[in-house]
Design a protein around this motif. Structure first.
Motif, PDB file in Angstrom:
ATOM      1  N   ALA A 164      46.090  45.878  38.996  1.00  0.00           N
ATOM      2  CA  ALA A 164      46.555  44.552  38.615  1.00  0.00           C
ATOM      3  C   ALA A 164      45.146  44.344  37.603  1.00  0.00           C
ATOM      4  O   ALA A 164      45.446  43.491  36.477  1.00  0.00           O
ATOM      5  CB  ALA A 164      46.514  43.470  39.593  1.00  0.00           C
ATOM      6  N   ASP A 165      43.904  44.474  38.122  1.00  0.00           N
ATOM      7  CA  ASP A 165      42.703  44.025  37.351  1.00  0.00           C
ATOM      8  C   ASP A 165      42.930  45.064  35.740  1.00  0.00           C
ATOM      9  O   ASP A 165      42.328  44.237  34.769  1.00  0.00           O
ATOM     10  CB  ASP A 165      41.439  44.697  37.993  1.00  0.00           C
ATOM     11  CG  ASP A 165      41.301  43.519  39.033  1.00  0.00           C
ATOM     12  OD1 ASP A 165      41.980  42.565  39.287  1.00  0.00           O
ATOM     13  OD2 ASP A 165      40.506  44.068  40.205  1.00  0.00           O
ATOM     14  N   LEU A 166      43.218  46.298  36.053  1.00  0.00           N
ATOM     15  CA  LEU A 166      43.186  47.143  34.949  1.00  0.00           C
ATOM     16  C   LEU A 166      44.383  46.363  33.663  1.00  0.00           C
ATOM     17  O   LEU A 166      43.762  46.376  32.460  1.00  0.00           O
ATOM     18  CB  LEU A 166      43.496  48.372  35.035  1.00  0.00           C
ATOM     19  CG  LEU A 166      43.471  49.400  33.907  1.00  0.00           C
ATOM     20  CD1 LEU A 166      42.328  49.677  33.175  1.00  0.00           C
ATOM     21  CD2 LEU A 166      44.145  50.740  34.291  1.00  0.00           C
ATOM     22  N   HIS A 167      45.434  46.135  34.253  1.00  0.00           N
ATOM     23  CA  HIS A 167      46.587  45.639  33.447  1.00  0.00           C
ATOM     24  C   HIS A 167      46.617  43.927  33.253  1.00  0.00           C
ATOM     25  O   HIS A 167      47.698  43.444  32.786  1.00  0.00           O
ATOM     26  CB  HIS A 167      47.688  46.322  33.701  1.00  0.00           C
ATOM     27  CG  HIS A 167      47.719  47.761  33.560  1.00  0.00           C
ATOM     28  ND1 HIS A 167      48.076  48.515  32.422  1.00  0.00           N
ATOM     29  CD2 HIS A 167      47.495  48.786  34.518  1.00  0.00           C
ATOM     30  CE1 HIS A 167      47.766  49.618  32.593  1.00  0.00           C
ATOM     31  NE2 HIS A 167      47.766  50.195  33.836  1.00  0.00           N
ATOM     32  N   ASP A 168      45.859  43.531  33.813  1.00  0.00           N
ATOM     33  CA  ASP A 168      45.837  42.005  33.582  1.00  0.00           C
ATOM     34  C   ASP A 168      47.110  41.430  34.168  1.00  0.00           C
ATOM     35  O   ASP A 168      47.807  40.642  33.665  1.00  0.00           O
ATOM     36  CB  ASP A 168      45.572  41.547  32.114  1.00  0.00           C
ATOM     37  CG  ASP A 168      45.316  39.818  32.208  1.00  0.00           C
ATOM     38  OD1 ASP A 168      44.607  39.466  33.130  1.00  0.00           O
ATOM     39  OD2 ASP A 168      45.689  39.385  31.042  1.00  0.00           O
ATOM     40  N   SER A 188      45.172  46.066  43.568  1.00  0.00           N
ATOM     41  CA  SER A 188      44.391  45.199  43.113  1.00  0.00           C
ATOM     42  C   SER A 188      43.705  45.961  41.865  1.00  0.00           C
ATOM     43  O   SER A 188      43.618  45.161  40.636  1.00  0.00           O
ATOM     44  CB  SER A 188      43.341  44.802  44.187  1.00  0.00           C
ATOM     45  OG  SER A 188      43.811  44.042  45.121  1.00  0.00           O
ATOM     46  N   SER A 189      43.276  47.010  42.076  1.00  0.00           N
ATOM     47  CA  SER A 189      42.749  47.805  40.958  1.00  0.00           C
ATOM     48  C   SER A 189      43.625  48.032  39.747  1.00  0.00           C
ATOM     49  O   SER A 189      43.380  47.717  38.638  1.00  0.00           O
ATOM     50  CB  SER A 189      42.239  49.148  41.245  1.00  0.00           C
ATOM     51  OG  SER A 189      41.441  49.106  42.325  1.00  0.00           O
ATOM     52  N   ASP A 236      44.125  47.822  48.017  1.00  0.00           N
ATOM     53  CA  ASP A 236      43.111  48.232  46.959  1.00  0.00           C
ATOM     54  C   ASP A 236      43.653  48.586  45.809  1.00  0.00           C
ATOM     55  O   ASP A 236      43.180  48.368  44.402  1.00  0.00           O
ATOM     56  CB  ASP A 236      42.039  49.170  47.588  1.00  0.00           C
ATOM     57  CG  ASP A 236      41.078  48.648  48.806  1.00  0.00           C
ATOM     58  OD1 ASP A 236      41.253  47.042  48.585  1.00  0.00           O
ATOM     59  OD2 ASP A 236      40.735  49.190  49.624  1.00  0.00           O
ATOM     60  N   SER A 284      41.758  46.043  25.988  1.00  0.00           N
ATOM     61  CA  SER A 284      42.025  46.296  27.271  1.00  0.00           C
ATOM     62  C   SER A 284      41.204  47.686  27.490  1.00  0.00           C
ATOM     63  O   SER A 284      41.108  48.344  26.647  1.00  0.00           O
ATOM     64  CB  SER A 284      43.410  46.113  27.530  1.00  0.00           C
ATOM     65  OG  SER A 284      43.631  46.570  28.861  1.00  0.00           O
TER      66      SER A 284
END
Length: 513
Positions: free
Chosen positions: A104-108, A101-102, A98, A455
């Motif tokens: 990765a989502d934040l930093h693309d 994933s968070s 988790d 971002s």
């Protein structure tokens, strides 16, 4: 009373990856070559000087750990990639799926691994950034190296000097890059300061032959650039209010089992500043005092040190690099040994020219100005705060006389004369003496790109855009086939940890082995 002041501003050049007025040390030494994003691989590969040629290596990063440092380092990498420099963030790995994933989502970031082993084994990655808690740096770096990856490890590289030596030896064996992220050494302010101290710090980088070659290059460098004279006095401080970072005593800044304590967070920056003029030789003397946690806290054994003050003395002519303190042992069987002391006492005396002293203060009690000062006979260089990530430096060219350039118009003359007439003449003479000339240079950090502004990610620590200097040095060096930083060599890295180990021994009141 007159003065002469120069102020310069040197902007970052995105096509080069640095500020034009001061070349990074790896380029100055000829280990790498300047990079231009418009230069092709073919152009670089046709260079006649294969020893120092730098191919346009594309670094494909795997981020091991989702710490604050990882956040800021990744955000800085996005600046480089969006500016056209060849850096790509391929994946992030964490023990928590988790959290990864968070992050990765934040930093693309396109790929997520829920274990460090998976990240290090990813065939699309060629370099791993280790941003986990301090006690795990050795095992995580070792894992990456055995998977064939280059490694950049957040400071401290390890928590024992023996472990640091192991990683550097493993790097040599596998011929993979290993660097400790002492990012301060890569800021242009520090590169500029190194130039003007007349010191180009080198150590045994890859093997003896390469080291000898680099030492020859060092002798051919611009060592005449030493406007303040030999550095005699250094002062540095880096103290923060630790509760600005996280709650006491549970935050990783404080918790010993997470590598907390100022000895592993702020002290290395003080030591980096103190060691820089002396080619990483160990201090002749180390004296440290510290503040340990309050005894009434129920888990006091798990809380690191809260403040440290220390003094280091250096002797460039009498250092034994095989010992911690550099002190030479006296020969007990020499019947004339006492005569050396007598001869020195009776000889004409002056202030020792090869002795220097450094004073440092760090901790979590309150925020200080965080300035670093290098002082010599002819002036001083002041790295303005924040000293661990600076953007401004001032050089003061001292005129003859005490207090000149420090707001003391009635400076004392260097020539001693006890007569009343001489004293009066000296007073009037110094009253009209010009103040010191100053040169102030600012290296502004580049502004975030439109992609970064769009971002949701933000920097969490001061001046973290400065990670770009370190990351670009990694890319240049790997492209040139180098495996260590010249800005922060294995000798620097291991020496710093050895001093930390000695400081901890002293403040804990442990017996010397």
């Amino acid at each position: 009373m007159s003065s002469s002041n120069n102020s310069l501003i040197d902007e970052y050049d995105t096509s080069l990856g640095y500020h034009p007025s001061v070349l990074p040390l790896d380029i100055r030494l000829g280990l790498t070559k300047p990079t231009n994003i418009h230069t092709t691989n073919d152009d670089n590969n046709n260079d006649d000087d294969n020893e120092s040629s730098t191919t346009t290596t594309h670094l494909k990063w795997g981020i091991l750990g989702c710490s604050k440092a990882s956040n800021d380092f990744v955000h800085a990498l996005h600046f480089l990639s969006s500016s056209g420099l060849p850096h790509t963030i391929v994946a992030v790995g964490s023990r928590s799926a988790d959290r990864a994933s968070s992050f990765a989502d934040l930093h693309d970031i396109p790929n997520v691994h829920d274990s460090y082993e998976e990240l290090c084994s990813d065939p699309e990655i060629n370099i791993v950034y280790v941003g986990t808690l301090h006690p795990y740096h050795k095992s995580h770096a070792e894992m990456a190296l055995f998977c064939g990856k280059h490694v950049l490890i957040e400071k401290p590289i390890c928590m024992t000097s023996a472990d640091a030596i192991y990683l550097y030896d493993l790097s040599r064996k596998l011929h993979l890059f290993v660097g400790e992220g002492m990012w301060t050494r890569f800021f242009p302010v520090v590169e500029w300061t190194r130039c003007h101290l007349g010191e180009e710090n080198l150590a045994n980088l890859t093997n003896h032959n390469e080291a000898e070659s680099m030492e020859q290059q060092q002798r051919n460098e611009d060592l005449q650039m030493n406007p303040i004279g030999t550095v005699r006095v250094i002062t540095a401080d880096f103290s923060i209010d630790g509760t600005d970072v996280g709650p006491y005593p549970t935050d990783s800044l404080f918790a010993k089992d997470a590598g907390g304590g100022c000895s592993w967070t702020t002290l290395p920056y003080i030591l980096s500043a103190a060691m820089m003029p002396f080619d990483a030789i160990m201090p002749e003397g180390i004296v440290a005092h510290g503040i340990l946690p309050e005894d009434d806290y129920h888990d006091v054994d798990n809380v690191g040190d809260l403040a440290i003050g220390l003094t280091l003395t250096f002797d460039n002519t009498a250092i034994d690099p095989t010992t911690l303190t550099g002190k030479k042992k006296k020969k007990k069987d020499d019947p004339d040994a006492h005569r050396v002391g007598l001869e020195r006492w009776n000889a004409p005396r002056k202030i020792p020219e090869k002795k220097s002293i450094a004073n440092g203060l760090c901790g979590f009690l309150a925020e200080t100005t965080e300035r670093t000062v290098y002082a010599g006979k002819r002036g001083r260089i002041v790295i303005e705060g924040p000293g661990h990530c600076p953007t401004e430096v001032t050089m003061v060219h001292k005129s003859k006389g005490r207090g000149v350039g420090m707001g003391n118009s009635a400076a004392m003359n260097d020539d001693d004369d006890d007569s009343d007439d001489a004293s009066e003449n000296n007073h009037h003479h110094n009253h009209n003496k010009p103040s010191a000339r100053t040169t102030n240079v600012t290296f502004p950090l580049p502004q975030p790109t439109p992609e970064m502004d769009a971002s949701d990610a933000t920097f969490q620590m001061p001046n973290s855009m400065g990670f770009i200097y370190e990351a670009e040095a990694v890319r240049r060096l790997i492209g040139a086939g180098r495996i260590f930083f010249p800005q922060w060599t294995p000798k620097d890295s291991v020496g710093c940890i050895r001093i930390v180990e000695e400081v901890l021994r002293q403040i804990k009141g442990e017996e010397e082995e």
